[in-house]
Design a protein around this motif. Structure first.
Motif, PDB file in Angstrom:
ATOM      1  N   TRP A  67      44.883  46.523  46.479  1.00  0.00           N
ATOM      2  CA  TRP A  67      45.024  46.434  47.884  1.00  0.00           C
ATOM      3  C   TRP A  67      43.592  46.876  48.426  1.00  0.00           C
ATOM      4  N   ARG A  68      43.035  46.587  47.449  1.00  0.00           N
ATOM      5  CA  ARG A  68      42.014  46.460  48.676  1.00  0.00           C
ATOM      6  C   ARG A  68      41.054  44.582  48.665  1.00  0.00           C
ATOM      7  N   ALA A  69      39.715  44.455  49.498  1.00  0.00           N
ATOM      8  CA  ALA A  69      40.128  42.978  49.277  1.00  0.00           C
ATOM      9  C   ALA A  69      38.951  42.767  48.406  1.00  0.00           C
ATOM     10  N   GLN A 180      40.345  49.874  55.262  1.00  0.00           N
ATOM     11  CA  GLN A 180      39.672  49.601  55.587  1.00  0.00           C
ATOM     12  C   GLN A 180      40.096  48.491  57.125  1.00  0.00           C
ATOM     13  N   GLY A 184      43.009  43.035  56.440  1.00  0.00           N
ATOM     14  CA  GLY A 184      43.845  42.968  54.235  1.00  0.00           C
ATOM     15  C   GLY A 184      45.243  43.468  54.217  1.00  0.00           C
ATOM     16  N   PHE A 188      46.016  40.285  51.377  1.00  0.00           N
ATOM     17  CA  PHE A 188      45.374  40.299  50.091  1.00  0.00           C
ATOM     18  C   PHE A 188      45.450  39.103  49.637  1.00  0.00           C
ATOM     19  N   LEU A 191      42.724  37.076  51.556  1.00  0.00           N
ATOM     20  CA  LEU A 191      41.157  37.401  51.036  1.00  0.00           C
ATOM     21  C   LEU A 191      41.024  36.416  49.673  1.00  0.00           C
ATOM     22  N   VAL A 312      42.242  39.914  59.159  1.00  0.00           N
ATOM     23  CA  VAL A 312      41.747  38.481  58.845  1.00  0.00           C
ATOM     24  C   VAL A 312      42.786  37.355  59.488  1.00  0.00           C
TER      25      VAL A 312
END
Length: 522
Positions: A67-69, A180, A184, A188, A191, A312
Motif C-alpha cells: 500500500w505504497r506507491a 501519502q 494513492g 495503487f 500507480l 491520482v
C-alpha cells in the motif's frame, strides 16, 4: 500447475511457477540480450517475433511497501533471465478461510513482444501498444494473453504489465491518505500502471520501440484503467492514443469518491481485527485476499476499483471529461453486442435477479425491473444480461463517446459475432453467450486465451479477426482507419464489426436504451 506447485498453495503459501511464450520453446529460437536501464535482459528471438518475459518494472510492493506507491526497481548484475513470466498479483475466487489464493504480492512484472528483427524496426522505432488486462480489478494477469501475433503482424511492439489488484491495489484507508498526501489511497493499481508506462518511456527504444508513439489499450478493468489514466496527472505525456474495449470511467455505478472508499476501508480493516494501516501490513496476504470487499467497485457492491478525489484522479471522471481536464488524444471506445450474457450465467433464480438489481440500483430498481421484466430463471438470466449490457457497458460507452466528441478524434465500435467461440461447456453456459463480454479478445490477439481459441474460427470469423487487428495496428501507427468514420454529436457513427460484413450504424443509443440510463446517471 504441477502438484509440487499446488501443495504450497494448499498450505496458504503464494507461489507461481511462471509461464513461457510459445516463442521461447520454438526450435529456431535463439537467445538475445538487451540492455535496459536496470541491467541486461536475456530473452529470445525467432523469425516470428521476439519475447522478453517477466521483466521487473518496479520494486516488489511487499512488507513496508504494501500500500505504497511503486518504488524504482533495483538494478542487477549479469544477465536477468527473461524467458518466463513473473507472478500475477494476489487473487482469489470467492471468500472465506478455504478460498483458493494464487499469485504473489511480488507481481510488478511486464512482458515485451516485438516483431522479428531488431534491425528491421523503422527509423523512429516500432509504435508501442501497452495492454492492460481485465478481471474486475480482482482477477487476471498479463500472461493470460499472447500478443506475439499482434506484434509481428502489425509491426508494433506490445508491452503487457501486471498490476496490484483487489485490496492490495484498490483498498482506500485514511491512514494511507495521511502518509501519502500526493495520492494513492484507493489507487495503487493505477500507480503501478503508471510505473509500467514510465518503464516503457525509458526502455522501449532498447528493443526497437518508439516511446513517442504509445497506445494504451485494455479490456474490461483494463479499459476502465485506460480511461482513468487519461484523467491522471501522473500519466501525462506517457500515452498518445487509447483503445477502450468494454469499459469506461464514466460508468455511474463505478464512480466512487475517495472519502466513501476510505470509510469502507476502515471498516474492512476492523473486520480483520486491524486498528490501522500498520496492523494491516502485518497480516498475511492470504488473510487479506480472502476478506470480502465491502464497497462498491466496477461490478457493484462488494468489489474493487479506482476512486477519485485524491492526487491520482483529482476530479470526478464524467465532469473531468466534460471540462477537458484529461490528456487529449485519439480514442477508440467500443463494446460487444451481448456483454451481459457472461454475467447472466451466474443468476440462479428470479429472486437472485431482483436482489442484484435492487443492490445496484436502489431507488431506481423498480423502474429497472419494469423495463426488464422476468418471471422464470431463464427469463431472469436474460433480463440480467440485458441490464448489464445496457447499463454497465453500452450506455457508459455512448456517454464517453459523446463527452469526447468535439474535443478529440473518437471512434466507436460494436463487436457483433453471435457465434464468438466460448470455451466453457454447455452445462456451464445454458444461455447462448453470443458476442459476450471479452469475446473480442481472441480476435484482437488472434491467439488462444482462457475463454476462447481462434482455432475454432470459421473463415469469416478469421477474416473479421484480421480486420480488427489491422484497425488496431493502423490506429497505433497513427494511420487513417479507412472507411471507419469519426463519432460526432451530429453523426454518432458506430462501426459494427461482424463476420457477416462490417457496417456503420447511427442508432446505438436507441438500441441500448441509453436515454433511460442517462436519466439514472446522477
Amino acid at each position: 500447475m504441477r502438484i509440487s506447485h499446488l501443495l504450497p498453495l494448499l498450505r496458504g503459501e503464494l507461489v507461481y511457477p511462471g509461464r513461457v511464450s510459445h516463442l521461447v520453446g520454438a526450435p529456431d529460437a535463439v537467445r538475445e540480450v538487451v540492455r535496459v536501464e536496470a541491467g541486461l535482459l536475456a530473452g529470445v528471438s525467432t523469425p516470428r517475433g521476439r519475447a522478453f518475459l517477466g521483466i521487473p518494472y518496479a520494486a516488489p510492493p511487499i512488507g513496508p511497501l504494501r500500500w505504497r506507491a511503486p518504488q524504482p526497481v533495483a538494478g542487477w548484475q549479469g544477465e536477468c533471465e527473461a524467458t518466463r513470466t513473473g507472478s500475477p498479483a494476489v487473487q482469489t475466487i470467492g471468500q472465506g478461510r478455504f478460498a483458493p489464493v494464487s499469485g504473489s504480492e511480488d507481481c510488478l512484472y511486464l512482458n515485451v513482444y516485438t516483431p522479428p528483427g531488431r534491425n528491421d524496426a523503422p527509423a523512429g522505432g516500432w509504435p508501442v501498444m501497452v495492454f492492460l488486462h481485465g478481471g474486475a480489478f480482482a482477477l487476471g494477469a498479463a500472461d493470460n494473453y499472447d500478443p506475439s501475433l499482434l506484434a509481428a503482424e502489425q509491426r508494433v511492439m506490445v508491452v503487457a504489465p501486471n498490476y496490484r489488484m483487489g485490496a492490495f491495489g484498490f483498498l482506500a484507508h485514511p491512514d494511507m491518505a495521511a502518509e501519502q498526501p500526493d495520492g494513492g489511497s484507493g489507487n495503487f493499481g493505477l500507480l503501478d500502471q503508471q510505473a509500467a508506462l514510465r518503464w516503457v518511456r525509458d526502455n522501449v527504444a532498447a528493443f526497437g520501440g518508439d516511446p513517442s508513439q504509445v497506445t494504451l489499450f485494455g479490456e474490461s478493468a483494463g479499459a476502465w484503467s485506460t480511461s482513468y489514466q487519461m484523467l491522471s496527472p501522473g500519466a501525462a505525456g506517457l500515452v498518445h492514443r487509447a483503445i477502450l474495449q468494454s469499459g469506461t470511467a464514466v460508468d455511474p455505478l463505478s464512480i466512487v469518491p475517495v472519502f466513501e472508499a476510505e470509510r469502507a476501508g476502515a471498516t474492512f480493516a476492523e473486520g480483520l481485527g486491524a486498528s490501522g494501516i500498520e496492523e494491516l501490513r502485518a497480516l498475511p496476504a492470504t488473510q487479506i485476499a480472502r476478506a470480502p470487499a465491502i464497497r462498491r467497485g466496477i461490478m457493484g457492491p462488494g468489489s474493487w476499483g479506482p476512486v477519485w478525489g485524491e492526487g491520482v484522479i483529482p476530479t470526478e471522471p464524467a465532469r473531468a471529461f466534460a471540462e477537458s481536464a484529461f490528456q487529449r488524444m485519439p480514442v477508440i471506445v467500443g463494446t460487444n453486442s451481448d456483454e451481459g450474457r457472461l454475467f447472466g450465467l451466474g443468476i440462479r433464480s428470479h429472486g437472485d435477479f431482483v436482489a442484484r438489481v435492487r443492490a445496484d440500483w436502489g431507488a431506481d430498481a423498480d423502474a429497472v425491473l419494469a423495463r426488464y421484466p422476468a418471471e422464470t430463471r431463464a427469463e431472469a438470466q436474460q433480463a440480467f444480461a440485458d441490464v448489464i449490457t445496457d447499463a454497465r457497458f453500452a450506455h457508459p460507452a455512448d456517454r464517453m463517446r459523446r463527452l469526447l466528441a468535439g474535443q478529440v478524434p473518437v471512434y466507436g465500435y460494436r463487436f457483433d459475432d453471435d457465434n464468438a467461440p466460448f470455451a466453457l461447456p454447455h452445462p456451464w453456459a445454458p444461455m447462448a453467450t453470443r458476442a459476450y463480454h471479452a469475446g473480442e479478445l481472441a480476435y484482437v490477439f488472434g491467439t488462444r486465451w482462457v475463454l476462447a481459441n481462434p482455432a475454432r474460427f470459421a473463415p469469416a470469423q478469421a477474416a473479421l479477426a484480421r480486420r480488427i487487428r489491422d484497425a488496431w495496428g493502423a490506429f497505433a501507427r497513427g494511420e487513417k482507419l479507412g472507411d471507419w468514420p469519426r463519432f460526432t454529436a451530429a453523426e454518432p457513427a458506430v462501426k459494427v464489426l461482424s463476420p457477416n460484413g462490417d457496417r456503420v450504424e447511427a442508432d446505438f443509443a436507441e438500441r441500448y436504451g441509453c436515454a433511460f440510463w442517462d436519466a439514472r446517471s446522477g
